[in-house]
Design an enzyme around this catalytic site. Structure first.
Site, PDB file in Angstrom:
ATOM      1  N   SER A  22      52.571  43.608  39.409  1.00 32.69           N
ATOM      2  CA  SER A  22      52.159  42.420  38.595  1.00 32.69           C
ATOM      3  C   SER A  22      50.950  41.642  39.435  1.00 32.69           C
ATOM      4  O   SER A  22      49.919  41.285  38.781  1.00 32.69           O
ATOM      5  CB  SER A  22      53.303  41.176  38.256  1.00 32.69           C
ATOM      6  OG  SER A  22      54.156  41.842  37.723  1.00 32.69           O
ATOM      7  N   LYS A  67      66.714  37.693  35.982  1.00 33.15           N
ATOM      8  CA  LYS A  67      66.282  37.063  34.635  1.00 33.15           C
ATOM      9  C   LYS A  67      67.432  36.334  34.012  1.00 33.15           C
ATOM     10  O   LYS A  67      66.876  35.523  33.149  1.00 33.15           O
ATOM     11  CB  LYS A  67      65.921  38.469  34.094  1.00 33.15           C
ATOM     12  CG  LYS A  67      64.615  39.286  34.388  1.00 33.15           C
ATOM     13  CD  LYS A  67      64.313  40.247  33.391  1.00 33.15           C
ATOM     14  CE  LYS A  67      62.971  40.935  33.952  1.00 33.15           C
ATOM     15  NZ  LYS A  67      62.441  41.922  33.001  1.00 33.15           N
ATOM     16  N   GLY A  80      71.374  52.988  29.326  1.00 32.02           N
ATOM     17  CA  GLY A  80      71.326  51.893  30.497  1.00 32.02           C
ATOM     18  C   GLY A  80      71.672  50.462  29.661  1.00 32.02           C
ATOM     19  O   GLY A  80      71.530  50.288  28.585  1.00 32.02           O
TER      20      GLY A  80
END
Ligand code: ATR
Length: 264
Positions: A16, A65, A125
């Site tokens: 990022s 998150k 997942g």
């Protein structure tokens, strides 16, 4: 100078900063974007820094998150529905959490021109990004979503958010049009999922959220059996672009230079 961060643990691998600092440079902005490895105990302190305008925006990655949600004043609809936040900013003195992974995934699929309407999807997942992928898939009107996770109860937990998910035993492969690797298996070049794809047929869509390495064993397997393959690079770029737009009010350019930046 305005300061932006990506926080996570681990965080070394995050690209990022390369992406955001490139857009900051080409748009001539007086800003800087850095990566910061944090522990859970640091979360409150960092949020306070946003309130004090010492930090102007934060991207959040694994494993924060969901953990970060109680520290925020407001959540966007997308963050509420997915219980996942990857972009934070201050608006009218309130700390807002938003989720740009959803559009990141949706734009990446549109970019590939693969129509998912009425299609059967198998997700492998159940980690941090999966609720965003499911939310995006539902907006694209897919027919059915199957999910299989090594630890079954983590897949079952996702049913609290999306009650029409179909849980599949680990090792079972139902018929599908698109399969998504959303596990961390593949981050190391030699990683291999212990799943047998030899009987699935061809012309399916193999999608890997991982973009580094560029071609995981999962995608190699897809290719070997004549399937369409795509890695997570464009999803990563689009989620970053939406965050950049929120923070700076500028739609950043996604050109070859940007795409090359991530070919590490
Ligand atoms: P988090 O779980 O903290 O959100 P993640 O990187 O987003 O982290 O998710 C890791 C995912 O990769 C999980 O679905 C994990 O499965 P478990 O829930 O069983 O741990 C999956 N995963 C990691 N290593 C794996 C392996 N060797 N085989 C299969 N799945 C694996």
């Amino acid at each position: 100078m305005k300061k932006y961060l990506v926080i996570g643990n681990p965080i070394k691998h995050s690209l990022s900063p390369e992406l955001h600092n490139h857009w900051i440079l080409v748009n001539n902005l007086d800003s800087i974007y850095e990566r910061k490895k944090i522990d859970k105990i640091d979360v409150g302190k960092l949020i306070f820094e946003i309130k004090n305008k010492n930090i102007h925006g934060i991207n959040v990655t694994v494993p924060f998150k969901k953990i970060i949600i109680p520290y925020l004043d407001n959540l966007s609809l997308e963050s509420q529905k997915t219980q996942s936040v990857n972009t934070i900013y201050l608006k009218d003195d309130k700390i807002v959490g938003h989720n740009t992974d959803i559009n990141g995934f949706a734009f990446a699929i549109k970019n590939r021109k693969f129509n998912l309407s009425k299609k059967k999807i198998l997700i492998i997942g159940a980690g941090g990004v999966v609720s965003s992928i499911i939310y995006a898939l539902k907006k694209m009107n897919v027919f059915k979503i199957f999910i299989s996770n090594r630890t079954k109860n983590k897949a079952e937990d996702l049913k609290d958010l999306f009650n029409d998910l179909n849980i599949v035993e680990w090792g079972e492969i139902p018929e599908f049009d698109m399969i998504i690797n959303a596990t961390s298996v593949g981050l190391n070049k030699d990683d291999k999922l212990d799943l047998d794809f030899s009987k699935i047929g061809k012309n399916k869509f193999f999608y890997d959220v991982i973009y580094n390495p560029r071609e995981t064993n999962f995608l190699k397997m897809g290719k070997k059996y004549d399937n369409i393959c795509e890695n997570g690079k464009m999803m990563f770029i689009y989620q970053a672009a939406e965050a950049f737009k929120i923070w700076h009010g500028i739609e950043p350019k996604i050109d070859n230079k940007v795409i090359q930046l991530l070919n590490k």
